[in-house]
Design an enzyme around this catalytic site. Structure first.
Site, PDB file in Angstrom:
ATOM      1  N   GLY A  82     -14.445  18.720  -1.900  1.00 15.31           N
ATOM      2  CA  GLY A  82     -13.281  18.184  -2.593  1.00 15.31           C
ATOM      3  C   GLY A  82     -12.553  17.157  -1.747  1.00 15.31           C
ATOM      4  N   GLU A 103     -15.623  19.530   8.144  1.00 15.32           N
ATOM      5  CA  GLU A 103     -15.981  18.716   6.971  1.00 15.32           C
ATOM      6  C   GLU A 103     -16.496  17.349   7.418  1.00 15.32           C
ATOM      7  OE1 GLU A 103     -12.796  20.694   3.829  1.00 15.32           O
ATOM      8  OE2 GLU A 103     -12.272  18.821   4.790  1.00 15.32           O
TER       9      GLU A 103
HETATM   10  C1  5RP Z   1      -9.998  21.265   2.825  1.00 15.57           C
HETATM   11  C2  5RP Z   1     -10.138  20.015   2.033  1.00 15.57           C
HETATM   12  C3  5RP Z   1     -10.231  20.150   0.555  1.00 15.57           C
HETATM   13  O1  5RP Z   1     -11.400  19.520   0.125  1.00 15.57           O
HETATM   14  C4  5RP Z   1      -9.037  19.489  -0.063  1.00 15.57           C
HETATM   15  O2  5RP Z   1      -7.860  20.044   0.499  1.00 15.57           O
HETATM   16  C5  5RP Z   1      -9.022  19.682  -1.568  1.00 15.57           C
HETATM   17  O3  5RP Z   1      -8.768  21.022  -1.868  1.00 15.57           O
HETATM   18  P1  5RP Z   1      -8.775  21.591  -3.332  1.00 15.57           P
HETATM   19  O4  5RP Z   1     -10.174  21.465  -3.849  1.00 15.57           O
HETATM   20  O5  5RP Z   1      -8.336  23.024  -3.163  1.00 15.57           O
HETATM   21  O6  5RP Z   1      -7.796  20.801  -4.160  1.00 15.57           O
HETATM   22  O7  5RP Z   1     -10.194  18.929   2.544  1.00 15.57           O
HETATM   23  O8  5RP Z   1      -9.781  21.005   4.178  1.00 15.57           O
END
Ligand code: 5RP
Length: 221
Positions: A82, A103
């Protein structure tokens, strides 16, 4: 549709980027969690996963999906994750879930980065969402002072320790007109582990959940 329904739609849509027999890069967050649910439905067709957080690892293992050490993987065809914001150049802010460092490492290894996001994450200019920066604990105050000099308002994310044992500064008040330059500048500060700007290595494909269905965007397309 609710935001969660949009996240679920893109999580499942990402399955078509998974190569049979491969190891799959798996991100972190509520959208990535839907992708893990989807991946479980084809778990017998994949070799396993590499994971960007302890939370995702736990969820993958609960489904019986083998999780490998990235050091033992030579090649990763796809990473699905995400984002907190994504711009038209497919650059992103990530790290809302504090998993930005792992990530970024997996994104660097993967041939294709598939970003899955609901429509609220699309922006013209990055920076409305506070920019996460993972910092070695003893450097927190120094890095915060440097970020102020760059025009940001850093806030210490209380009670959060990353999977790597570090802390997070969330930087407000940035209008990021040159994401690649800011990524380099912040990464160069001693004590910074990773900045949650994914500009140099952005997404190759973005699946955006909208009320009219899943939109597929490709880098340069
Ligand atoms: C985690 C991230 C996530 O991909 C980002 O925060 C999006 O989160 P969500 O899918 O819960 O909206 O970078 O470190």
């Amino acid at each position: 549709m609710t935001r969660d329904e949009l996240k679920k739609a893109v999580g499942w849509a990402a399955l078509k980027y998974v190569r049979p027999g491969s190891v799959v890069g798996v991100g972190t967050g509520t959208t990535a969690a839907h992708f893990i649910d989807a991946l479980a439905s084809i778990k017998h067709d994949i070799e396993g996963a590499v994971s960007s957080s302890e939370a995702s690892t736990e969820k993958l293992r609960a489904y019986g999906i083998p999780v490998f050490d990235l050091n033992n993987i030579d090649q990763l065809s796809v990473y699905v994750d995400g984002a907190d914001e994504i711009n038209p150049q497919m650059q992103m802010i990530k790290g809302g879930g504090a998993a930005l460092t792992r990530e970024k490492i997996i994104a660097a290894v993967a041939e294709t980065f598939v970003c899955i996001a609901d429509q609220t994450k699309q922006v013209d200019v990055l920076g409305h969402f506070p920019l996460p920066v993972e910092v070695i604990p003893m450097a927190r105050a120094y890095v915060a002072r440097q970020l102020v000099k760059m025009g940001g308002l850093p806030e210490y994310r209380q009670d959060v320790v990353t999977d790597n044992g570090n802390c997070i500064l969330d930087v407000y008040n940035l209008s990021i007109v040159n994401p690649a330059e800011l990524e380099r500048k912040i990464n160069a500060l001693p004590g910074v582990v990773t900045v949650g700007l994914f500009a140099d290595r952005g997404a190759d494909v973005a699946l955006i959940g909208t009320d009219n269905g899943v939109l597929t965007l490709t880098r340069g397309g």
